[in-house]
Design a protein around this motif. Structure first.
Motif, short mmCIF file in Angstrom:
data_model
loop_
_atom_site.label_atom_id
_atom_site.label_comp_id
_atom_site.label_asym_id
_atom_site.label_seq_id
_atom_site.Cartn_x
_atom_site.Cartn_y
_atom_site.Cartn_z
N VAL A 59 36.59 75.88 1.45
CA VAL A 59 35.84 75.59 2.68
C VAL A 59 34.57 76.44 2.73
N GLY A 83 29.96 75.79 12.74
CA GLY A 83 30.77 75.03 13.68
C GLY A 83 31.20 73.68 13.15
N HIS A 84 30.74 73.33 11.95
CA HIS A 84 31.12 72.05 11.34
C HIS A 84 31.76 72.33 9.99
N CYS A 85 32.51 71.37 9.48
CA CYS A 85 32.97 71.53 8.10
C CYS A 85 33.17 70.19 7.42
N ASP A 94 35.02 70.14 4.46
CA ASP A 94 36.39 70.16 3.96
C ASP A 94 37.19 71.17 4.78
N TRP A 95 38.50 71.05 4.74
CA TRP A 95 39.34 71.87 5.60
C TRP A 95 40.74 71.94 4.99
N ASP A 140 38.99 61.03 9.59
CA ASP A 140 38.09 61.82 10.44
C ASP A 140 37.26 62.80 9.61
N ARG A 190 34.09 62.61 8.82
CA ARG A 190 32.64 62.63 9.08
C ARG A 190 32.35 63.33 10.39
N PHE A 191 31.14 63.81 10.52
CA PHE A 191 30.72 64.43 11.78
C PHE A 191 29.22 64.22 11.95
N ILE A 192 28.74 64.52 13.15
CA ILE A 192 27.32 64.37 13.41
C ILE A 192 26.63 65.70 13.12
#
Lengths: 177, 313
Positions: A19, A31-33, A35-36, A102, A104-106
């Motif tokens: 990560v 605040g975003h990632c 991979d996790w 889930d 993807r993120f903005i």
């Protein structure tokens, strides 16, 4: 060329190095990632089983995000890597709702962001950042079409699974079990 | 026991812990799009049946609202886009697999077409209307000759507009609650029902009022049937679909859906409308407000419930 990744759940200790490596390599906003780590405990005490997985975009061969994108911003790049073209993304978020993982993120700049399999490294013959730093060598990256590649050998000799194959997405991240 | 912990902090904003990327803008637009589609379908259909003089509100007056409704809806849509300066990319691509793409194109065509449609009726409803320029008059008189063709295209495009919002959601198999093909017809029917209620409310003619009240009663019946079908389909589906349905059968959405959408938005107004037809005195504003509010609520609940439903792995 069909790029894929395998994560050995028997070797992964959930240290989160992948990560951190991703966030450093790809300058992922705080605040975003992309991979996790998932730690999944099943069973009833004291008979418990623990599975640790490093998760990311599955670079599906039948990617719902590519299908629902109205502008072709989400597309398949070389070797089946699923990418987002920032300058074509309008931020409608259809791809985010179509992804069963889930993944993807903005991005704070407005476009949709996610794992790229570090295509900029792969094109130079290197491994993705997460794979290259894994201290237990739990991750394998390679070409499924090359039957002698490490990943093809691992898939042929080990038991494996993918995540929610019943969603029909044909994911290309596998978990050796 | 299954316990799943996401360590290393995947707390992506708007994704975790429950997906909520779509706020009020999307359901609000779905609501306005549905009503616009309903109004245009009735206007075009009764023009083709040559009943424009008998049903002036449905055919001539109500379409006046459409460009405003779609316009407000488009503003809401633009507000939702997080990379909004690139919105024009919608119109440099046509992607048949993406309902959002053909929805954008349908909107792009229906907006000017609905304005042209209104323009052919303006002189009927405002006899003193003056177009000022001869060229405009010529164009509009020319358009009037093609009203029937316009009506046919309008019906086709409006059905697409009314349905695509539901199809757009049902195309997301990642969200089990949306993943049912009945959402398209359900949204179309509820849009038609709300516009029928509005027409009968605004109409001054007894014939038109009664006709649209009757139409609305039938549409609400169809809507109730579709809602039952939606849950039957989910309950007969896979585990994730059953879990999605259970959000409405004891879960978080039970009261808002069954009390407000089904009870106050469909059952009560249909009873009031039946009483109206039997010449009982019912304040006309009551059923229409209930139906329109129920319509809006239906879309909010569907959009939120879909985002709350997910695959488990």
């Amino acid at each position: 060329m069909r790029y894929a990744m395998a994560v050995d759940t028997l070797k992964c200790v959930g240290c989160s190095d992948c990560v951190v490596a991703c966030q450093t390599e790809n300058d992922v906003p705080i605040g975003h990632c992309r991979d996790w780590i998932v730690e999944k405990t099943t069973g009833t005490y004291p008979e418990l089983q623990l599975e640790i997985r490093s998760e990311r975009c599955n670079h599906c061969a039948n990617a719902p995000c590519v299908r629902t994108c109205p502008t072709e911003a989400s597309h398949y790049a070389e070797g089946g890597i699923v990418l987002v073209e920032e300058s074509e993304c309008i931020g409608c978020k259809a791809c985010i709702t179509s992804c069963p993982y889930d993944a993807r993120f903005i991005h704070p700049e407005g476009y949709v962001d996610k794992c790229t399999f570090c295509i900029h490294r792969v094109e130079k013959g290197q491994n993705p950042a997460c794979v290259s730093v894994c201290p237990t060598h739990a991750m394998i990256f390679g070409d499924l079409d090359d039957l002698n590649s490490d990943i093809s050998r691992a898939m042929a000799t080990r038991k494996w699974k993918s995540l929610i194959p019943e969603a029909g997405t044909d994911p290309k991240v596998f978990y050796l079990i | 026991m299954i316990e799943e912990i996401i360590t290393s902090g995947r707390m992506n904003p708007e994704i975790d812990p429950v997906l909520h990327v779509w706020g009020w803008e999307i359901p609000f637009y779905l609501f306005l799009g549905g009503i616009s589609a309903g109004i245009l379908i009735f206007s075009a259909y009764f023009t083709l049946r040559n009943r424009q003089d008998e049903l002036p509100v449905a055919v001539k007056w109500m379409p006046l609202a459409v460009p405003f409704l779609i316009g407000i809806g488009l503003i809401a849509l633009l507000m939702d886009l997080s990379h909004v300066l690139y919105f024009w990319q919608l119109f440099t691509n046509i992607r048949w697999e993406s309902p959002m793409s053909w929805g954008a194109w349908t909107l792009g065509i229906i907006m000017p077409l609905s304005i042209a449609w209104i323009a052919t009726w303006v002189e009927d409803i405002f006899p003193k209307w003056d177009w000022k320029f001869d060229e405009v008059k010529t164009v509009i008189n020319w358009l009037k000759n093609y009203r029937r063709y316009m009506a046919q295209i309008l019906i086709l495009l409006s059905v697409i507009l009314g349905m695509y919002t539901g199809i757009l959601l049902s195309a997301f198999n990642a969200r089990p609650f949306w993943n049912t093909s009945i959402l398209g017809p359900l949204f179309l029917t509820s849009g038609l029902s709300a516009s029928a209620a509005l027409i009968s409310f605004f109409s001054k003619s007894e014939v038109e009022k009664r006709l649209f009240t009757r139409i609305d009663i039938i549409l609400i019946g169809i809507e109730l049937f579709m809602i039952i079908h939606l849950f039957m389909g989910h309950l007969a589906g896979t585990q994730v679909h059953i879990q999605a349905a259970q959000m409405f059968l004891g879960g978080a959405f039970t009261v808002p859906f069954w009390v407000f959408v089904v009870g106050l938005g469909l059952l009560l107004p249909v009873v009031l409308e039946i009483l109206e037809l039997k010449h009982k005195f019912i304040p006309a504003i009551v059923p229409v407000v209930l139906i329109v509010a129920g319509n809006l609520m239906l879309r909010f609940i569907v959009v939120n419930a879909g985002q709350a439903s997910r695959w488990l792995y």
